[in-house]
Enzyme design. Structure first.
Site, PDB file in Angstrom:
ATOM      1  N   LEU A   7      13.930 107.093  21.201  1.00 52.35           N
ATOM      2  CA  LEU A   7      12.791 106.606  20.417  1.00 52.35           C
ATOM      3  C   LEU A   7      13.139 105.425  19.509  1.00 52.35           C
ATOM      4  O   LEU A   7      14.018 105.513  18.656  1.00 52.35           O
ATOM      5  CB  LEU A   7      12.213 107.747  19.568  1.00 52.35           C
ATOM      6  N   HIS A   8      12.461 104.338  19.720  1.00 51.17           N
ATOM      7  CA  HIS A   8      12.687 103.153  18.884  1.00 51.17           C
ATOM      8  C   HIS A   8      11.485 102.237  18.860  1.00 51.17           C
ATOM      9  O   HIS A   8      10.714 102.166  19.799  1.00 51.17           O
ATOM     10  CB  HIS A   8      13.910 102.372  19.381  1.00 51.17           C
ATOM     11  N   PHE A   9      11.328 101.569  17.726  1.00 53.41           N
ATOM     12  CA  PHE A   9      10.378 100.482  17.584  1.00 53.41           C
ATOM     13  C   PHE A   9      11.207  99.206  17.455  1.00 53.41           C
ATOM     14  O   PHE A   9      12.376  99.252  17.072  1.00 53.41           O
ATOM     15  CB  PHE A   9       9.541 100.650  16.310  1.00 53.41           C
TER      16      PHE A   9
END
Lengths: 402, 443
Positions: free
Chosen positions: B237-239
């Site tokens: 999970l990453h932005f």
């Protein structure tokens, strides 16, 4: 916060003779004047009519950004249009939903215009006139009554129409405006909230009013700036010779509150082409005395030749470097300067400048809650890089040359 | 199973070819082997209860934070990593320009970003896939690539600790550099990094991303999210986020308001933009806004619809863009002309910032070309309407447009064209999601 207040007070004093505020206060228009060169682009003047219309006191408004009048119903896209007009230093007319202090919203025509310095061609202020719009929903009968179409729908067209600059003769019939403003006092309750957000488009009457107000205010500013000997004007004057950096770049550089200079590495003498206010404060020189000087004119190269060799080599090879050098102020007092030098590229990827950020040794205090001073210096370098890169990115800028 | 081959973007210097996961470490990573005793700066943001400037008369004058989040901390730390040579190239040496035209698409020539890497196969027909510790993930990055920890302040004021211990138990979120930046300040926000979450939006993580946009306080610092199947390459999970002081074309596009939810989140639709999408603004609180957007995202990912998200305007405008490019690519429906450009239309490209790999494409870049590429990314009008109706149903709000009721389409379920069946080419492609019982698109 104190130095900020000082800047805000100084924003007017530097350009206009003392009576300018009084003269502006005599004008019947609803308007604010802001200074884009101060970080946060604060309001530095708000007219009586404006304060009355929004229900704020002067103290509550001065030093704040104009966005304080926006609210939930304000079209974000219109806000972006205003932001871009500021960035591109051009005039804009756009309908905007604003909020009074008691949070009641009302539609007004927002007309903003830059004020240029005749001296160096840069923007010194923005005037923003607000003319309340009589309530008349957009395209009545389109069947969307309860479902406002954002101004955005045909934004491009209306934007272009609004955007043309129309100069008319001065006419001041603005007393009507205040009355207009009062018509909407009790519009908003929860159910009607959506109705209020429905676009109210400004008519010709409002547009003429705002244009005449802008002209009126400009003429006052021009008059009082001439008295001061530092002329301003509504048009950007082309400044020959020294105008190496464009106005938008000067504005973004002006917001970086650290001591730094920009050096043009392409000229043999590697002259300084920009000096920040903090640099002038640190060294005691005036801008005129600094611009065009050979870089590192503060230091006496005999003190430590290897350091200077290292600095000039890094500039020749386009590399960053750090150094500790003994510098002299104008009054010949000396200080140890922690330098950080880095190449700055424009949008075409070529080195346009070198930035030299300074830090007087033993001056920075660290209390464990702040960044170390090196990081602050690096932050300034980053801000310069971003400013130069984006200032040269526009469709007008030649990106292949340079 | 649908796959495409593409050259993966390298986000970390420790991202080697697949399968290089196990083994002795000794490189100061974030896993158990190295994390003991590690220290990183910690920035704790203040929770606000209002998303918009709305009530903010008092808030606006809040006292100065100890550190300027964007200008000093994020960009300063980023410049530091640049001087330390941690990036694969100097992004400021990449040519960039605004393409003349109404929208002002931004083109960048980046010839180095995809070099030295072999094309890898990516599965594009599953938006949700379990976390796989054997593949590259952000636990394997070097600590020097991490800029700081980012979390909510406990005492309601902004806190900054230059050298805070990393408390794995407390599950901190971190901001790390992207070693293949597409603009200055390109970073990754990795929510609760030690929990090893797969690429999948949840309420809490989305709210965290919104807070980062607010904390940065600049409309030119935007966050983006790519789901799997919409050009995310790492299933951790990453932005993403970076600084670009120009408006994005998508931000300039005209919009039309569709509806307002019960907690006053306004939903607009993009008009006159090559990619169809929804925009979310307002809301009674930041939490409300985050909830409506993340509920929509959760619906899309559960329905196996790939999507991208752009958080713009300091967190005040959120663009949600379902897409089908990778799927079309896998089905052989994308022209070779477009494929040859090797442009991967992820969130930044869709927003109008297009990274080109070939000099020729850069020199010939035009609004028309950009439009042509992005039009391939968009769902067809019919499919978008369908997805939109389902999203609205999922978040429990109606489309009040022209007075009609929200579309209840259960009965039409089996009649829906599969995702890839785009009107223009007229042929119904094979379904990519057969066998997934959760999926709304069958056959």
């Amino acid at each position: 916060m104190e130095p900020q207040l000082e800047l805000i007070e100084g924003s007017f004093d530097a350009r206009f003779s003392n009576e300018v505020s009084e003269a502006l206060d005599q004008l019947p228009h609803n308007f604010t004047i802001s200074d884009p060169c101060i970080s946060g682009h604060p309001i530095v003047f708000a007219s009586r009519g404006f304060l009355e219309m929004l229900g704020y006191s002067k103290e509550e408004v001065i030093g704040r950004n104009g966005r304080m009048f926006q609210g939930d119903g304000t079209c974000r896209r219109s806000v972006m249009e205003i932001r871009e007009a500021i960035r591109e230093e051009r005039e804009i007319q756009v309908s905007l939903l604003n909020y009074r202090k008691d949070r009641t919203p009302f539609w007004m025509l927002f007309h903003m215009s830059p004020v240029f310095s005749a001296e160096d061609g840069r923007v010194v202020h923005f005037i923003a006139v607000e003319v309340p719009i009589a309530k008349r929903p957009l395209r009545s009968g389109s069947g969307h009554a309860s479902n406002g179409i954002c101004l955005c729908e045909d934004g491009f067209k209306s934007f272009q129409i609004l955007h043309r600059s129309c100069r008319r003769e001065l006419r001041s019939d603005t007393m009507l405006e205040l009355r207009h403003g009062l018509e909407f006092d009790c519009v908003l309750d929860t159910d009607k909230g959506l109705d209020v957000e429905e676009l109210c488009e400004a008519g010709e009457l409002e547009k003429e009013k705002s244009t005449s107000a802008i002209n009126h205010i400009l003429s006052v500013l021009t008059q009082y700036s001439v008295l001061r000997g530092k002329s301003v004007s509504a048009r950007r004057c082309s400044v020959d010779g020294r105008g190496l950096l464009n106005s938008a770049l000067l504005t973004s550089l002006g917001r970086i509150k650290q001591s730094f200079v920009l050096i043009d590495p392409h000229l043999a003498s590697k002259p300084i082409v920009y000096a920040s206010d903090e640099f002038l404060k640190l060294t005691g020189y005036t801008r005129q005395e600094v611009l065009g000087q050979r870089y590192r004119f503060l230091s006496c190269s005999e003190t430590d030749p290897p350091i200077f060799l290292q600095i000039s080599e890094s500039i020749e090879s386009g590399k960053p470097c750090t150094a500790r050098v003994l510098d002299y102020r104008k009054d010949m007092t000396s200080f140890w300067n922690r330098l950080h030098i880095s190449p700055v590229r424009n949008a075409s990827g070529k080195i346009a400048y070198f930035v030299e950020v300074h830090r007087e040794e033993d001056c920075a205090k660290q209390d464990g809650q702040t960044l170390n001073p090196e990081l602050r210096q690096l932050g300034a370098i980053a801000a310069v890089k971003v400013a130069v890169r984006s200032a040269s990115m526009g469709p007008g800028s030649s990106t292949r040359s340079g | 199973m649908l796959r495409i081959k593409r050259v993966p973007t390298i986000l970390s210097n420790y991202q080697k070819e697949e399968g290089d996961g196990a083994g002795r470490c000794g490189r100061n990573c974030l896993r158990d082997c190295c994390i003991q005793g590690a220290r990183l700066p910690l920035y704790a943001y203040k929770r606000v209860d209002k998303a918009s400037a709305g009530k903010a008369f008092i808030d606006c004058r809040a006292r100065e934070p100890p550190v300027a989040f964007l200008d000093s901390l994020l960009l300063g730390e980023w410049e530091d990593r640049m001087e330390r040579g941690l990036f694969r190239y100097d992004v400021t040496a990449c040519e960039t320009k605004v393409i003349p035209g109404e929208y002002g698409f931004i083109a960048q020539l980046n010839e180095g970003r995809h070099l030295k890497k072999r094309p890898t196969e990516f599965r594009v027909d599953k938006v949700l896939q379990p976390f796989d510790g054997n593949k590259f993930n952000f636990m394997k990055v070097g600590q020097e690539e991490v800029l700081f920890q980012f979390e909510a302040s406990e005492d309601g004021e902004v806190q900054f600790i230059p050298n805070a211990p990393v408390d794995v138990e407390n599950s901190p979120s971190v901001v790390a550099i992207n070693v293949s930046p597409i603009e200055y300040g390109h970073v990754l926000l990795i929510p609760r990094i030690f929990e090893c979450l797969p690429q999948r939006i949840d309420h809490e993580s989305f709210l965290l991303a919104l807070y980062m946009a607010i904390e940065a306080g600049s409309p030119y610092f935007r966050l983006g999210y790519n789901s799997l199947g919409a050009f995310a390459t790492i299933n951790h999970l990453h932005f993403q986020a970076y600084y670009l002081a120009n408006p994005f074309p998508i931000e300039k596009a005209p919009t039309k308001k569709i509806t307002t939810t019960s907690n006053r989140v306004k939903i607009f639709e993009l008009l006159n933009y090559p990619v169809r999408g929804l925009i979310f603004e307002g809301g009674n609180s930041l939490e409300n806004l985050a909830k409506v957007v993340s509920d929509s995202c959760i619906f899309l990912q559960n329905s196996n619809v790939p999507y991208n998200v752009l958080i713009a305007d300091s967190g005040k405008r959120i663009f949600l863009l379902p897409q089908c490019y990778a799927e079309k690519q896998a089905l052989g429906e994308v022209s070779s002309e477009l494929l040859d450009t090797q442009v991967n239309p992820a969130v930044w490209e869709i927003s109008g910032h297009i990274v080109l790999k070939r000099r020729k494409d850069y020199d010939e870049a035009s609004e028309e070309n950009a439009w042509k590429l992005l039009a391939e990314v968009s769902l067809s009008e019919a499919r978008f309407e369908e997805v939109k109706a389902m999203v609205f149903e999922a978040i429990g709000c109606s489309i009040a447009e022209d007075g009609s009721k929200p579309h209840h389409e259960e009965k039409a379920e089996h009649e829906r064209p599969p995702l890839g069946a785009v009107d223009s080419n007229g042929k119904g492609s094979s379904a990519i999601v057969t066998g997934n019982s959760k999926c709304l698109v069958l056959h």
